[in-house]
Design a protein around this motif. Structure first.
Motif, PDB file in Angstrom:
ATOM      1  N   PHE A  20       2.884   2.229  -5.933  1.00  0.00           N
ATOM      2  CA  PHE A  20       2.262   1.494  -4.834  1.00  0.00           C
ATOM      3  C   PHE A  20       0.743   1.479  -4.990  1.00  0.00           C
ATOM      4  O   PHE A  20       0.170   2.290  -5.700  1.00  0.00           O
ATOM      5  CB  PHE A  20       2.661   2.116  -3.488  1.00  0.00           C
ATOM      6  N   ALA A  21       0.120   0.542  -4.281  1.00  0.00           N
ATOM      7  CA  ALA A  21      -1.328   0.347  -4.382  1.00  0.00           C
ATOM      8  C   ALA A  21      -2.096   1.390  -3.581  1.00  0.00           C
ATOM      9  O   ALA A  21      -1.660   1.808  -2.508  1.00  0.00           O
ATOM     10  CB  ALA A  21      -1.690  -1.053  -3.893  1.00  0.00           C
ATOM     11  N   ASP A  77      -5.407   7.123   7.500  1.00  0.00           N
ATOM     12  CA  ASP A  77      -5.204   6.912   8.937  1.00  0.00           C
ATOM     13  C   ASP A  77      -5.499   8.176   9.737  1.00  0.00           C
ATOM     14  O   ASP A  77      -5.860   8.105  10.913  1.00  0.00           O
ATOM     15  CB  ASP A  77      -3.770   6.450   9.227  1.00  0.00           C
ATOM     16  N   GLN A  78      -5.333   9.329   9.107  1.00  0.00           N
ATOM     17  CA  GLN A  78      -5.643  10.604   9.753  1.00  0.00           C
ATOM     18  C   GLN A  78      -7.146  10.880   9.763  1.00  0.00           C
ATOM     19  O   GLN A  78      -7.596  11.874  10.316  1.00  0.00           O
ATOM     20  CB  GLN A  78      -4.932  11.749   9.032  1.00  0.00           C
ATOM     21  N   LEU A  91       0.846  -1.194   0.000  1.00  0.00           N
ATOM     22  CA  LEU A  91       0.000   0.000   0.000  1.00  0.00           C
ATOM     23  C   LEU A  91       0.879   1.241   0.000  1.00  0.00           C
ATOM     24  O   LEU A  91       1.950   1.271   0.609  1.00  0.00           O
ATOM     25  CB  LEU A  91      -0.902   0.021   1.238  1.00  0.00           C
ATOM     26  N   CYS A  92       0.417   2.259  -0.660  1.00  0.00           N
ATOM     27  CA  CYS A  92       1.115   3.543  -0.733  1.00  0.00           C
ATOM     28  C   CYS A  92       1.104   4.199   0.652  1.00  0.00           C
ATOM     29  O   CYS A  92       0.053   4.351   1.284  1.00  0.00           O
ATOM     30  CB  CYS A  92       0.414   4.431  -1.752  1.00  0.00           C
ATOM     31  N   ALA A  93       2.278   4.588   1.133  1.00  0.00           N
ATOM     32  CA  ALA A  93       2.398   5.197   2.466  1.00  0.00           C
ATOM     33  C   ALA A  93       1.662   6.531   2.539  1.00  0.00           C
ATOM     34  O   ALA A  93       1.020   6.843   3.553  1.00  0.00           O
ATOM     35  CB  ALA A  93       3.865   5.385   2.826  1.00  0.00           C
ATOM     36  N   HIS A  94       1.726   7.328   1.464  1.00  0.00           N
ATOM     37  CA  HIS A  94       1.022   8.630   1.448  1.00  0.00           C
ATOM     38  C   HIS A  94      -0.484   8.396   1.518  1.00  0.00           C
ATOM     39  O   HIS A  94      -1.187   9.040   2.300  1.00  0.00           O
ATOM     40  CB  HIS A  94       1.348   9.409   0.162  1.00  0.00           C
ATOM     41  N   TRP A  95      -0.970   7.499   0.688  1.00  0.00           N
ATOM     42  CA  TRP A  95      -2.397   7.178   0.616  1.00  0.00           C
ATOM     43  C   TRP A  95      -2.884   6.676   1.977  1.00  0.00           C
ATOM     44  O   TRP A  95      -3.912   7.099   2.484  1.00  0.00           O
ATOM     45  CB  TRP A  95      -2.606   6.118  -0.471  1.00  0.00           C
ATOM     46  N   GLY A 147      -5.056  11.587  -2.303  1.00  0.00           N
ATOM     47  CA  GLY A 147      -4.199  11.679  -1.122  1.00  0.00           C
ATOM     48  C   GLY A 147      -2.749  11.333  -1.419  1.00  0.00           C
ATOM     49  O   GLY A 147      -1.882  11.547  -0.596  1.00  0.00           O
ATOM     50  N   CYS A 148      -2.486  10.813  -2.614  1.00  0.00           N
ATOM     51  CA  CYS A 148      -1.129  10.454  -3.004  1.00  0.00           C
ATOM     52  C   CYS A 148      -0.600  11.516  -3.966  1.00  0.00           C
ATOM     53  O   CYS A 148      -1.233  11.787  -4.986  1.00  0.00           O
ATOM     54  CB  CYS A 148      -1.099   9.087  -3.678  1.00  0.00           C
ATOM     55  N   PRO A 149       0.547  12.114  -3.669  1.00  0.00           N
ATOM     56  CA  PRO A 149       1.077  13.154  -4.549  1.00  0.00           C
ATOM     57  C   PRO A 149       1.482  12.637  -5.930  1.00  0.00           C
ATOM     58  O   PRO A 149       1.520  13.406  -6.891  1.00  0.00           O
ATOM     59  CB  PRO A 149       2.284  13.703  -3.795  1.00  0.00           C
ATOM     60  N   LYS A 150       1.737  11.339  -6.060  1.00  0.00           N
ATOM     61  CA  LYS A 150       2.139  10.784  -7.361  1.00  0.00           C
ATOM     62  C   LYS A 150       0.951  10.352  -8.206  1.00  0.00           C
ATOM     63  O   LYS A 150       1.095  10.057  -9.394  1.00  0.00           O
ATOM     64  CB  LYS A 150       3.102   9.615  -7.155  1.00  0.00           C
TER      65      LYS A 150
END
Length: 120
Positions: free
Chosen positions: A41-42, A18-19, A9-13, A32-35
């Motif tokens: 990542f998934a 989680d927030q 899983l994508c850490a950014h996503w 939520g993912c800058p890329k």
């Protein structure tokens, strides 16, 4: 462009979710993912490869098992502390019962022992 196998899983996503931040209606899965769509990542379980899903399930199982182990160890520590306290009270009572005493002393000892037991 090469095919990307998404095993994690994508850490950014994940951090955004989680927030507690939910994507707005109609947002893409990568919200939520800058890329964005170019991320390696998934963005969700459904975006994981089969291998990635298996790894995620195993990781969750291991985490649950560790949490259960931690809980059991905490209970064992508590029981050990209770056992030590009980043993100390019994030894103190035996020591007092072996000491020579007068009738007044015996009553005072019994009263002190009862108070010690109630407090511990």
């Amino acid at each position: 462009r090469e095919t990307v196998v998404k095993r994690e899983l994508c850490a950014h996503w994940k951090r955004v979710r989680d927030q507690g931040r939910a994507p707005p209606d109609g947002a893409p899965t990568w919200w939520g993912c800058p890329k964005g769509r170019w991320c390696r990542f998934a963005h969700g379980v459904s975006d994981l490869s089969e291998e990635g899903r298996k790894q995620l399930v195993e990781a969750k199982r291991m985490q649950s098992s560790q949490e259960e182990t931690d809980t059991l160890q905490a209970h064992v520590r508590t029981l050990a502390q209770i056992g030590q306290s009980t043993s100390a009270s019994i030894l103190a009572g035996l020591k007092r019962s072996r000491e020579p005493s007068t009738a007044e002393g015996s009553a005072a000892d019994a009263f002190a022992l009862a108070n010690d037991s109630a407090a511990g």
